[in-house]
Scaffold this motif. Structure first.
Motif, PDB file in Angstrom:
ATOM      1  N   ASP A 138       0.833  -1.203   0.000  1.00  0.00           N
ATOM      2  CA  ASP A 138       0.000   0.000   0.000  1.00  0.00           C
ATOM      3  C   ASP A 138       0.875   1.263   0.000  1.00  0.00           C
ATOM      4  O   ASP A 138       0.614   2.208  -0.750  1.00  0.00           O
ATOM      5  N   ALA A 139       1.934   1.236   0.806  1.00  0.00           N
ATOM      6  CA  ALA A 139       2.797   2.424   0.917  1.00  0.00           C
ATOM      7  C   ALA A 139       3.515   2.690  -0.412  1.00  0.00           C
ATOM      8  O   ALA A 139       3.617   3.835  -0.865  1.00  0.00           O
ATOM      9  N   GLU A 140       4.002   1.627  -1.057  1.00  0.00           N
ATOM     10  CA  GLU A 140       4.685   1.825  -2.358  1.00  0.00           C
ATOM     11  C   GLU A 140       3.722   2.376  -3.398  1.00  0.00           C
ATOM     12  O   GLU A 140       4.056   3.299  -4.164  1.00  0.00           O
ATOM     13  N   ALA A 141       2.520   1.810  -3.453  1.00  0.00           N
ATOM     14  CA  ALA A 141       1.542   2.253  -4.452  1.00  0.00           C
ATOM     15  C   ALA A 141       1.209   3.723  -4.251  1.00  0.00           C
ATOM     16  O   ALA A 141       1.106   4.492  -5.217  1.00  0.00           O
ATOM     17  N   THR A 142       1.081   4.141  -2.991  1.00  0.00           N
ATOM     18  CA  THR A 142       0.742   5.540  -2.691  1.00  0.00           C
ATOM     19  C   THR A 142       1.894   6.464  -3.093  1.00  0.00           C
ATOM     20  O   THR A 142       1.689   7.513  -3.702  1.00  0.00           O
ATOM     21  N   ARG A 143       3.100   6.035  -2.772  1.00  0.00           N
ATOM     22  CA  ARG A 143       4.267   6.868  -3.122  1.00  0.00           C
ATOM     23  C   ARG A 143       4.372   7.022  -4.642  1.00  0.00           C
ATOM     24  O   ARG A 143       4.510   8.130  -5.161  1.00  0.00           O
ATOM     25  N   ILE A 144       4.234   5.909  -5.354  1.00  0.00           N
ATOM     26  CA  ILE A 144       4.411   5.963  -6.812  1.00  0.00           C
ATOM     27  C   ILE A 144       3.280   6.758  -7.467  1.00  0.00           C
ATOM     28  O   ILE A 144       3.492   7.460  -8.453  1.00  0.00           O
ATOM     29  N   ALA A 145       2.072   6.690  -6.870  1.00  0.00           N
ATOM     30  CA  ALA A 145       0.959   7.487  -7.418  1.00  0.00           C
ATOM     31  C   ALA A 145       1.336   8.969  -7.444  1.00  0.00           C
ATOM     32  O   ALA A 145       0.939   9.696  -8.360  1.00  0.00           O
ATOM     33  N   GLU A 163      -0.891 -10.000   7.252  1.00  0.00           N
ATOM     34  CA  GLU A 163      -0.565  -8.747   7.956  1.00  0.00           C
ATOM     35  C   GLU A 163      -0.847  -7.547   7.045  1.00  0.00           C
ATOM     36  O   GLU A 163      -1.437  -6.554   7.460  1.00  0.00           O
ATOM     37  N   ASN A 164      -0.403  -7.661   5.776  1.00  0.00           N
ATOM     38  CA  ASN A 164      -0.629  -6.546   4.851  1.00  0.00           C
ATOM     39  C   ASN A 164      -2.125  -6.316   4.639  1.00  0.00           C
ATOM     40  O   ASN A 164      -2.581  -5.179   4.547  1.00  0.00           O
ATOM     41  N   PHE A 165      -2.881  -7.428   4.572  1.00  0.00           N
ATOM     42  CA  PHE A 165      -4.324  -7.296   4.360  1.00  0.00           C
ATOM     43  C   PHE A 165      -4.943  -6.469   5.496  1.00  0.00           C
ATOM     44  O   PHE A 165      -5.704  -5.525   5.255  1.00  0.00           O
ATOM     45  N   VAL A 166      -4.596  -6.830   6.726  1.00  0.00           N
ATOM     46  CA  VAL A 166      -5.152  -6.129   7.894  1.00  0.00           C
ATOM     47  C   VAL A 166      -4.782  -4.650   7.828  1.00  0.00           C
ATOM     48  O   VAL A 166      -5.628  -3.762   8.003  1.00  0.00           O
ATOM     49  N   SER A 167      -3.532  -4.379   7.513  1.00  0.00           N
ATOM     50  CA  SER A 167      -3.112  -2.977   7.486  1.00  0.00           C
ATOM     51  C   SER A 167      -3.751  -2.229   6.299  1.00  0.00           C
ATOM     52  O   SER A 167      -4.101  -1.051   6.429  1.00  0.00           O
ATOM     53  N   GLU A 203     -12.886 -14.898  12.869  1.00  0.00           N
ATOM     54  CA  GLU A 203     -13.013 -14.108  14.096  1.00  0.00           C
ATOM     55  C   GLU A 203     -11.726 -13.353  14.409  1.00  0.00           C
ATOM     56  O   GLU A 203     -11.729 -12.189  14.787  1.00  0.00           O
ATOM     57  N   GLY A 204     -10.608 -14.048  14.191  1.00  0.00           N
ATOM     58  CA  GLY A 204      -9.302 -13.434  14.460  1.00  0.00           C
ATOM     59  C   GLY A 204      -9.068 -12.231  13.556  1.00  0.00           C
ATOM     60  O   GLY A 204      -8.487 -11.220  13.978  1.00  0.00           O
ATOM     61  N   LEU A 205      -9.550 -12.301  12.319  1.00  0.00           N
ATOM     62  CA  LEU A 205      -9.360 -11.189  11.370  1.00  0.00           C
ATOM     63  C   LEU A 205     -10.075  -9.940  11.885  1.00  0.00           C
ATOM     64  O   LEU A 205      -9.499  -8.839  11.872  1.00  0.00           O
ATOM     65  N   GLY A 206     -11.312 -10.108  12.352  1.00  0.00           N
ATOM     66  CA  GLY A 206     -12.042  -8.965  12.906  1.00  0.00           C
ATOM     67  C   GLY A 206     -11.248  -8.320  14.039  1.00  0.00           C
ATOM     68  O   GLY A 206     -11.111  -7.092  14.095  1.00  0.00           O
ATOM     69  N   LYS A 207     -10.708  -9.176  14.917  1.00  0.00           N
ATOM     70  CA  LYS A 207      -9.955  -8.640  16.070  1.00  0.00           C
ATOM     71  C   LYS A 207      -8.694  -7.898  15.614  1.00  0.00           C
ATOM     72  O   LYS A 207      -8.345  -6.844  16.142  1.00  0.00           O
ATOM     73  N   LEU A 208      -8.021  -8.481  14.616  1.00  0.00           N
ATOM     74  CA  LEU A 208      -6.776  -7.847  14.128  1.00  0.00           C
ATOM     75  C   LEU A 208      -7.074  -6.469  13.524  1.00  0.00           C
ATOM     76  O   LEU A 208      -6.309  -5.516  13.733  1.00  0.00           O
ATOM     77  N   ILE A 209      -8.196  -6.370  12.783  1.00  0.00           N
ATOM     78  CA  ILE A 209      -8.531  -5.064  12.181  1.00  0.00           C
ATOM     79  C   ILE A 209      -8.860  -4.065  13.290  1.00  0.00           C
ATOM     80  O   ILE A 209      -8.409  -2.912  13.260  1.00  0.00           O
ATOM     81  N   HIS A 220      -7.641   2.138   5.228  1.00  0.00           N
ATOM     82  CA  HIS A 220      -8.773   2.734   4.510  1.00  0.00           C
ATOM     83  C   HIS A 220      -9.906   3.047   5.481  1.00  0.00           C
ATOM     84  O   HIS A 220     -10.515   4.114   5.452  1.00  0.00           O
ATOM     85  N   LEU A 221     -10.168   2.090   6.379  1.00  0.00           N
ATOM     86  CA  LEU A 221     -11.322   2.178   7.280  1.00  0.00           C
ATOM     87  C   LEU A 221     -11.154   3.249   8.338  1.00  0.00           C
ATOM     88  O   LEU A 221     -12.134   3.761   8.885  1.00  0.00           O
ATOM     89  N   LYS A 222      -9.902   3.628   8.621  1.00  0.00           N
ATOM     90  CA  LYS A 222      -9.673   4.549   9.754  1.00  0.00           C
ATOM     91  C   LYS A 222     -10.364   5.905   9.532  1.00  0.00           C
ATOM     92  O   LYS A 222     -10.683   6.596  10.474  1.00  0.00           O
ATOM     93  N   SER A 223     -10.624   6.267   8.279  1.00  0.00           N
ATOM     94  CA  SER A 223     -11.275   7.569   8.041  1.00  0.00           C
ATOM     95  C   SER A 223     -12.797   7.480   8.103  1.00  0.00           C
ATOM     96  O   SER A 223     -13.471   8.492   7.952  1.00  0.00           O
TER      97      SER A 223
END
Ligand code: NDP
Length: 501
Positions: free
Chosen positions: A250-257, A461-465, A491-497, A470-473
């Motif tokens: 995600d960080a690379e894609a944003t930088r290159i954009a 890990e990347n999926f969660v981040s 269930e674990g995925l919900g908790k990680l997010i 995106h969701l934080k806003s």
């Protein structure tokens, strides 16, 4: 913008020499009148100094008037794209499945035009952003055009076409702020959770591909491959890159954009220009009508795949992009693609999304390009066309069938008709009634993909981040519902997010 591009000098030299090699043209107005100077307006000198322009300066009037009309409406989705030409080659015999002429013989080659796009962003926007990539391909076969209008993820967000405008709007700009809006995005998906499988694909790192050469493409819909003996199979089509899947974080894609908003267009253009032709292997999965009718998944539901272990991939072709457009507007912007453009041997299934797209895509082209868009050189088939009951209309420029009868069953001019227009059985399955009800079944394949990500280091890990970023806003009550939705995947995925937020 141009200084962001770093074309290598060989490519620039080749492009320049292509221009210098052509015969020197004599400059004229658009209606042919030779002109002395394209760089000066025509004016008369005022006594005492200065000059006045004359309305009779047709060259000036036409240049200004035409410039104001250079833009055609951009596509409401898939506006921003790269394009190329290439060749499809049959590598394996599939005549047990279809009588399509272009698939009839191993080694047979068919030229095509392809356009790969982001979906939500406007024309000219950054092309590395998180989004689905559309893959639209027009194969110019001996029996007319075959369009394959695919995506780089195997499933779609909704299965009821009435939601198509809504899902796309939720991914675009808020009607008040004119900004992309996380609350709107997640609010749509929280309340239409059949999209969970597609969301799993989009928020994995495959949502930010490192180049268009490193993506797969999927038909998504179920199609019918038919034979002249009246038999048919259901198929799903997959193109897999021969260069491996490669993604940006995600960080690379944003930088290159920010650094080069045209990264993907440039990468594809440069590689083709220097002869590094990207290629894909075409596969299909096939199912008999009997298998379809008893299969555990509704095969007309575009939010589901057919698991490979049940229906293994069968190779049938090779796709190579080998030529860049000569003119982007004429070759790519004026191109139009539709799932309704099919050759004998390929037919639609009862998938409601496919049925709706078969109306919607040509309708969009009529609006964007005009009713005679099929006559434009980039869209026109290489095989003969005789369709005299479809005539007149704006910008009709191919003779309009002269004096030929414009009504059916004329005794004044006969024509021949296709042999073997065999009708194939139709099975609707649950396609017509299956729409917005979301059940636990909708989460099964999303959970399977979560497990697949677990086999690739760092991908969960990347999926969660990616989701949390995106969701934080979004507003808190939307965040809560989104966490609940991902908890149904795991269930674990919900908790990680929740933790990452
Ligand atoms: P398999 O377990 O046999 O293989 C996993 C599939 O997932 C491979 O095709 C792989 O593509 C693909 N994949 C890996 N990472 C991602 C990602 N981030 N986004 C999308 N696809 C990814 O597949 P099954 O058929 O048993 O299905 C398991 C799950 O795999 C499905 O629920 C679906 O989500 C996903 N999938 C299935 C496809 C199908 O047609 N059956 C097609 C694509 C995905 P690759 O081989 O390129 O690594």
């Amino acid at each position: 913008m141009f200084n962001k591009l770093s074309f290598n000098s060989d490519i620039l030299f080749q492009m320049a020499s292509q221009l210098h090699n052509s015969a020197t043209p004599a400059y004229t107005l658009a209606e042919g009148c030779p002109q002395k100077d394209p760089a000066s307006s025509f004016s008369i000198n005022k006594p005492g100094g200065g000059s006045l322009l004359l309305l009779q300066d047709t060259q000036l009037i036409e240049k200004l008037a035409h410039f104001a009309r250079e833009r055609i409406p951009e596509r409401v989705v898939h506006a921003s794209a790269a394009g190329a030409f290439g060749e499809f080659e049959v590598t394996h015999d599939i005549t047990d499945l279809t009588s399509a002429a272009f698939l009839s013989e191993v080694g047979k080659k068919t030229p095509f035009l392809v356009r790969i796009s982001t979906v939500g962003p406007e024309r000219g926007s950054a092309d590395t952003v998180r989004d689905v990539r559309g893959w639209a391909m027009k194969l110019k076969t001996d029996e007319g055009n075959q369009d394959w209008v695919f995506n780089d993820i195997p499933v779609f967000f909704v299965r009821d076409p009435i939601k198509f405008p809504s899902v796309n709007r939720s991914h675009k700009r808020h009607p008040r702020t004119h900004l992309p809006d996380s609350t709107m995005f997640w609010d749509f998906h929280n309340n239409n959770q059949e999209s969970i499988h597609a969301l799993m694909c989009l928020f994995s790192d495959r949502g930010t591909p490192a180049s268009l050469r490193n993506i797969d493409a999927f038909g998504g819909h179920t199609y019918k491959f038919t034979k002249t003996d009246g038999t048919f199979h259901y198929v799903k089509i997959h193109f897999k890159t021969n260069h491996g899947i490669k993604n940006f974080t995600d960080a690379e894609a944003t930088r290159i954009a920010g650094e080069n908003p045209n990264h993907n267009v440039q990468d594809l253009f440069e590689n083709i220009e220097k002869g590094d032709f990207p290629s894909w292997t075409a596969y299909l999965q096939d199912m008999t009508p009997e298998q379809a009718e008893s299969y555990k998944w509704n095969i007309f539901d575009m939010t589901k795949v057919w698991p490979h272990k049940d229906f293994p991939l069968r190779p049938f072709g090779k796709i190579v992009f080998n030529k860049n457009p000569q003119n982007y507007f004429a070759d790519i912007e004026q191109a139009s693609f539709s799932p309704s453009t099919m050759v004998p041997g390929i037919e639609p299934s009862a998938d409601p999304m496919l049925q709706a797209r078969m109306f919607s895509y040509p309708d969009a082209a009529r609006y964007r390009l005009g009713v005679n868009y099929q006559q434009l050189p980039t869209n026109c088939p290489v095989s003969p066309v005789y369709s005299p009951m479809q005539r007149d209309g704006a910008a009709n420029f191919r003779g309009n069938y002269g004096p030929d009868p414009n009504y059916v069953r004329s005794s004044l001019r006969s024509m021949t008709y296709a042999a073997g227009n065999v009708s194939h059985d139709e099975w609707a399955g649950k396609a017509a009634s299956y729409s917005s009800e979301v059940t636990d079944d909708d989460f099964v394949q999303a959970t399977a993909l979560w497990a697949v990500l677990g086999t690739q280091p760092g991908q969960q890990e990347n999926f969660v981040s990616n989701v949390a970023g995106h969701l934080k806003s979004a507003i808190p009550q939307v965040q809560e519902k989104t966490i609940e939705m991902f908890s149904r995947v795991d269930e674990g995925l919900g908790k990680l997010i929740a933790k990452a937020l």
